[in-house]
Motif scaffolding. Sequence first.
Motif, short mmCIF file in Angstrom:
data_model
loop_
_atom_site.label_atom_id
_atom_site.label_comp_id
_atom_site.label_asym_id
_atom_site.label_seq_id
_atom_site.Cartn_x
_atom_site.Cartn_y
_atom_site.Cartn_z
N GLU A 1 0.84 -1.20 0.00
CA GLU A 1 0.00 0.00 0.00
C GLU A 1 0.88 1.26 0.00
OE1 GLU A 1 -0.46 -2.50 2.24
OE2 GLU A 1 -2.28 -3.38 1.41
N VAL A 2 1.97 1.20 0.73
CA VAL A 2 2.91 2.33 0.76
C VAL A 2 3.54 2.51 -0.61
CG1 VAL A 2 5.04 3.21 1.79
CG2 VAL A 2 3.36 2.03 3.22
N LEU A 3 3.94 1.41 -1.25
CA LEU A 3 4.55 1.50 -2.58
C LEU A 3 3.57 2.08 -3.59
CD1 LEU A 3 6.53 -1.88 -2.75
CD2 LEU A 3 7.41 0.41 -2.24
N VAL A 4 2.32 1.68 -3.52
CA VAL A 4 1.30 2.21 -4.43
C VAL A 4 1.13 3.70 -4.20
CG1 VAL A 4 -1.16 2.16 -5.02
CG2 VAL A 4 0.10 0.02 -4.79
N PHE A 5 1.11 4.12 -2.94
CA PHE A 5 0.99 5.55 -2.63
C PHE A 5 2.16 6.33 -3.23
CE2 PHE A 5 1.97 9.26 -0.07
CZ PHE A 5 0.73 9.90 -0.02
N VAL A 6 3.37 5.81 -3.08
CA VAL A 6 4.55 6.49 -3.63
C VAL A 6 4.45 6.56 -5.14
CG1 VAL A 6 7.07 6.29 -3.92
CG2 VAL A 6 6.04 5.92 -1.67
N TYR A 7 4.05 5.48 -5.78
CA TYR A 7 3.92 5.45 -7.23
C TYR A 7 2.89 6.47 -7.71
CZ TYR A 7 3.04 3.79 -11.95
OH TYR A 7 2.88 3.71 -13.32
N GLU A 8 1.77 6.54 -7.02
CA GLU A 8 0.69 7.44 -7.44
C GLU A 8 1.00 8.91 -7.18
OE1 GLU A 8 -2.70 5.92 -5.33
OE2 GLU A 8 -3.17 4.47 -6.91
N ASN A 9 1.84 9.21 -6.19
CA ASN A 9 2.08 10.59 -5.81
C ASN A 9 3.39 11.19 -6.33
OD1 ASN A 9 -0.15 11.56 -3.87
ND2 ASN A 9 0.24 9.43 -3.33
N TYR A 10 4.28 10.37 -6.83
CA TYR A 10 5.55 10.86 -7.37
C TYR A 10 5.72 10.26 -8.76
CZ TYR A 10 6.09 12.18 -2.57
OH TYR A 10 5.87 12.72 -1.33
N TRP A 11 5.57 11.10 -9.77
CA TRP A 11 5.50 10.65 -11.15
C TRP A 11 6.72 9.84 -11.57
CZ3 TRP A 11 2.29 9.40 -14.64
CH2 TRP A 11 2.66 9.31 -15.96
N HIS A 12 7.87 10.14 -11.03
CA HIS A 12 9.11 9.49 -11.43
C HIS A 12 9.96 9.26 -10.20
CE1 HIS A 12 13.16 9.19 -13.17
NE2 HIS A 12 12.57 8.81 -14.28
N GLY A 13 10.80 8.26 -10.25
CA GLY A 13 11.67 7.96 -9.11
C GLY A 13 12.55 9.12 -8.71
N GLN B 1 8.48 11.04 6.74
CA GLN B 1 7.60 11.98 7.43
C GLN B 1 6.27 12.13 6.69
OE1 GLN B 1 9.89 15.58 7.83
NE2 GLN B 1 10.56 15.01 9.90
N LYS B 2 6.34 12.25 5.38
CA LYS B 2 5.13 12.41 4.57
C LYS B 2 4.22 11.18 4.71
CE LYS B 2 2.95 13.70 0.55
NZ LYS B 2 2.22 14.90 0.34
N LEU B 3 4.80 9.99 4.63
CA LEU B 3 4.02 8.76 4.75
C LEU B 3 3.41 8.62 6.14
CD1 LEU B 3 6.41 6.36 2.81
CD2 LEU B 3 4.20 7.22 2.02
N GLY B 4 4.16 9.03 7.16
CA GLY B 4 3.63 9.00 8.52
C GLY B 4 2.48 9.97 8.68
N ALA B 5 2.59 11.15 8.07
CA ALA B 5 1.53 12.15 8.15
C ALA B 5 0.27 11.69 7.44
CB ALA B 5 2.02 13.47 7.55
N VAL B 6 0.44 10.89 6.39
CA VAL B 6 -0.71 10.37 5.65
C VAL B 6 -1.44 9.30 6.47
CG1 VAL B 6 -1.37 9.08 3.57
CG2 VAL B 6 0.26 10.94 3.41
N GLY B 7 -0.69 8.63 7.37
CA GLY B 7 -1.34 7.66 8.24
C GLY B 7 -0.86 6.23 8.11
N PHE B 8 0.23 6.02 7.39
CA PHE B 8 0.76 4.67 7.27
C PHE B 8 1.46 4.28 8.56
CE2 PHE B 8 0.56 5.73 2.69
CZ PHE B 8 -0.17 4.63 2.26
N ILE C 1 5.27 -4.48 -7.98
CA ILE C 1 6.73 -4.54 -8.08
C ILE C 1 7.19 -4.16 -9.48
CG2 ILE C 1 8.70 -6.14 -8.07
CD1 ILE C 1 7.31 -7.53 -5.66
N VAL C 2 6.52 -4.69 -10.50
CA VAL C 2 6.88 -4.35 -11.88
C VAL C 2 6.71 -2.85 -12.11
CG1 VAL C 2 6.30 -4.71 -14.32
CG2 VAL C 2 6.34 -6.66 -12.76
N LEU C 3 5.61 -2.29 -11.64
CA LEU C 3 5.39 -0.85 -11.77
C LEU C 3 6.49 -0.05 -11.09
CD1 LEU C 3 1.54 -0.45 -11.24
CD2 LEU C 3 2.84 0.19 -13.28
N MET C 4 6.89 -0.48 -9.91
CA MET C 4 7.92 0.24 -9.16
C MET C 4 9.28 0.15 -9.85
SD MET C 4 6.29 1.75 -6.86
CE MET C 4 7.65 2.53 -6.01
N VAL C 5 9.58 -0.98 -10.49
CA VAL C 5 10.83 -1.10 -11.22
C VAL C 5 10.82 -0.14 -12.41
CG1 VAL C 5 12.22 -2.64 -12.68
CG2 VAL C 5 11.36 -3.44 -10.47
N PHE C 6 9.73 -0.12 -13.16
CA PHE C 6 9.60 0.84 -14.27
C PHE C 6 9.72 2.27 -13.75
CE2 PHE C 6 6.85 -2.18 -17.03
CZ PHE C 6 7.98 -2.79 -17.53
#
Length: 170
Positions: free
Chosen positions: A3-15, A26-33, A140-145
């Motif tokens: 769920e954290v990886l999906v959040f990162v993928y959706e909120n940051y267009w590129h690595g 800090q950002k992930l903690g503030a979101v509630g993870f 995982i494949v999405l995160m590698v891309f």
Amino acid sequence: MFEVLVFVYENYWHGASCPEPAALEQKLGAVGFDAEEIAEALGWLQELSVAAREQPAPTTPPSTGYASPKPSSSEALAQSAHSQRIYTAAEQRHLGVACLGFVTFLESAGALPSYLREIVLERAMAAPARSMALADLKVIVLMVFWRLGIEPDALVLDELCDDCADRVAH
């Protein structure tokens, strides 16, 4: 962790647009993870960065039609068209038939070259789950891309983001 990886993928267009680990934490903690999920995901992302640096993309062969007299190190890592990847027993147990079939599908569609396949498999084996769910492998494949700055083809992206369970066969 996924769920954290999906959040990162959706909120940051590129690595490259992703903040440093401390700021991201800090950002992930503030979101509630959960702190444990955040730590696990950040460690996984750090190892993805290392794996991405260690696996250079193969270069395209010269257009002259003649073989290069001295292949570069990245060309030496490229898989021959006649080679076949044999999965270890541990990979077969951890990934299962559905995930291995999906990796084979992506390879045969030309969406997952051998060097990317190895990064995906390494990161999948590092995932904490006892057996990998297909939805988690797709993340995982999405995160590698994402990490390598590769934009998958629209149809491949649809395969990666779509839940096949809701599809109706024609």
